[in-house]
Design a protein around this motif. Sequence first.
Motif, PDB file in Angstrom:
ATOM      1  N   ASN A  72      -3.150   6.461  -3.876  1.00  0.00           N
ATOM      2  CA  ASN A  72      -3.534   6.327  -2.465  1.00  0.00           C
ATOM      3  C   ASN A  72      -4.810   5.492  -2.383  1.00  0.00           C
ATOM      4  O   ASN A  72      -5.899   5.966  -2.720  1.00  0.00           O
ATOM      5  CB  ASN A  72      -3.750   7.700  -1.834  1.00  0.00           C
TER       6      ASN A  72
ATOM      7  N   ASN B 147     -11.364   3.664  -0.263  1.00  0.00           N
ATOM      8  CA  ASN B 147     -11.743   2.847   0.880  1.00  0.00           C
ATOM      9  C   ASN B 147     -13.212   3.060   1.247  1.00  0.00           C
ATOM     10  O   ASN B 147     -13.645   4.190   1.473  1.00  0.00           O
ATOM     11  CB  ASN B 147     -10.851   3.196   2.085  1.00  0.00           C
TER      12      ASN B 147
ATOM     13  N   ASP C 247       0.830  -1.208   0.000  1.00  0.00           N
ATOM     14  CA  ASP C 247       0.000   0.000   0.000  1.00  0.00           C
ATOM     15  C   ASP C 247       0.865   1.260   0.000  1.00  0.00           C
ATOM     16  O   ASP C 247       0.544   2.253  -0.666  1.00  0.00           O
ATOM     17  CB  ASP C 247      -0.926   0.010   1.211  1.00  0.00           C
TER      18      ASP C 247
ATOM     19  N   ASN D 116      -6.491   4.661   0.029  1.00  0.00           N
ATOM     20  CA  ASN D 116      -7.468   5.171   0.996  1.00  0.00           C
ATOM     21  C   ASN D 116      -8.549   6.003   0.298  1.00  0.00           C
ATOM     22  O   ASN D 116      -9.656   6.148   0.810  1.00  0.00           O
ATOM     23  CB  ASN D 116      -6.764   6.006   2.064  1.00  0.00           C
TER      24      ASN D 116
ATOM     25  N   LYS E 228     -16.152   2.559   3.953  1.00  0.00           N
ATOM     26  CA  LYS E 228     -16.161   2.414   5.416  1.00  0.00           C
ATOM     27  C   LYS E 228     -17.553   2.055   5.919  1.00  0.00           C
ATOM     28  O   LYS E 228     -18.570   2.392   5.293  1.00  0.00           O
ATOM     29  CB  LYS E 228     -15.692   3.731   6.057  1.00  0.00           C
TER      30      LYS E 228
ATOM     31  N   LYS F  81       1.077   4.294  -2.700  1.00  0.00           N
ATOM     32  CA  LYS F  81       0.965   5.699  -2.271  1.00  0.00           C
ATOM     33  C   LYS F  81       2.165   6.508  -2.746  1.00  0.00           C
ATOM     34  O   LYS F  81       2.033   7.667  -3.179  1.00  0.00           O
ATOM     35  CB  LYS F  81       0.850   5.763  -0.749  1.00  0.00           C
TER      36      LYS F  81
END
Length: 282
Positions: free
Chosen positions: A272, A277, A263, A274, A279, A267
Amino acid sequence: MKKIRAINVSYKIIRANDIHRTVYPYLRDSEGNKIMYSLSPNHGRSFLIGRNNDGKFIISKGNGLSYTQYKMLNTGEFGNDTWGLLLRNDAIRDFTLGMEINSLGIKTNQMEYVLELEKDIVLTNGNIIKPILLQYNVECPYRISDAAFMSQKQIKEEIEKWKYINDKNFTDYYLIAADILIRNLRILHDNKILHNAIHEQNYTWALELLDFELACSPQNPYTSEEYRRHVKSLFPREIIQTYIIINYIANVLNESINHNSVDELFKEYGFNLNNYNCKNKN
């Protein structure tokens, strides 16, 4: 490795790289006096032909099927697109995009020729076409997906070569590969190029990127308006597809993958994860 008989067919050159290689206009034929080699069923319409003087392996694509008693099969679902053969426009796009991507510093197969064979093939839909071949060379003829058809010795010999491209002194081979694959993706996306077929069958064990017949770039866009409309939305999925290859390599090499490290590499190259992502809602 399986031997496949072939015949030598008259041809004309549709595209050529300025490297002056021998032409191999082979078409599968059980009575032929030429020999091609099928490395695994994964290479359905691609064959190993031989080696160049510089040691590179010569591959020819579109010469017929390697895994049935039939030279080619047309199921009707894709019109003239036939199992074992290569469409003219696809071959030209593969050749052209491959040349373009190679020029950006990404390690790819080296294109040699697009050939049209002087042989009429009658399809099940009644159409008559001439076979088209894409000829190129590679450092390694085996693809990542061929691991099950390779010996451990062969795989070991290939990954040992990765040490010479290990700029970050990684001790795990999968991280060396990850660094190259993610860097490649960065170069592609920075140049607004969509490969559109990133998976373990389209990288060799020399980490050469292959198969550009579905790719597009600003210089070589899709001709269909519908395809052009969807291009932008397809770029992010290539991040996940690259991750899958990295996981595959780690598993083949029996290395325990550290996802945090991978990861961080993504990045570092501007991907990235995230940002994608999902949630749980509280």
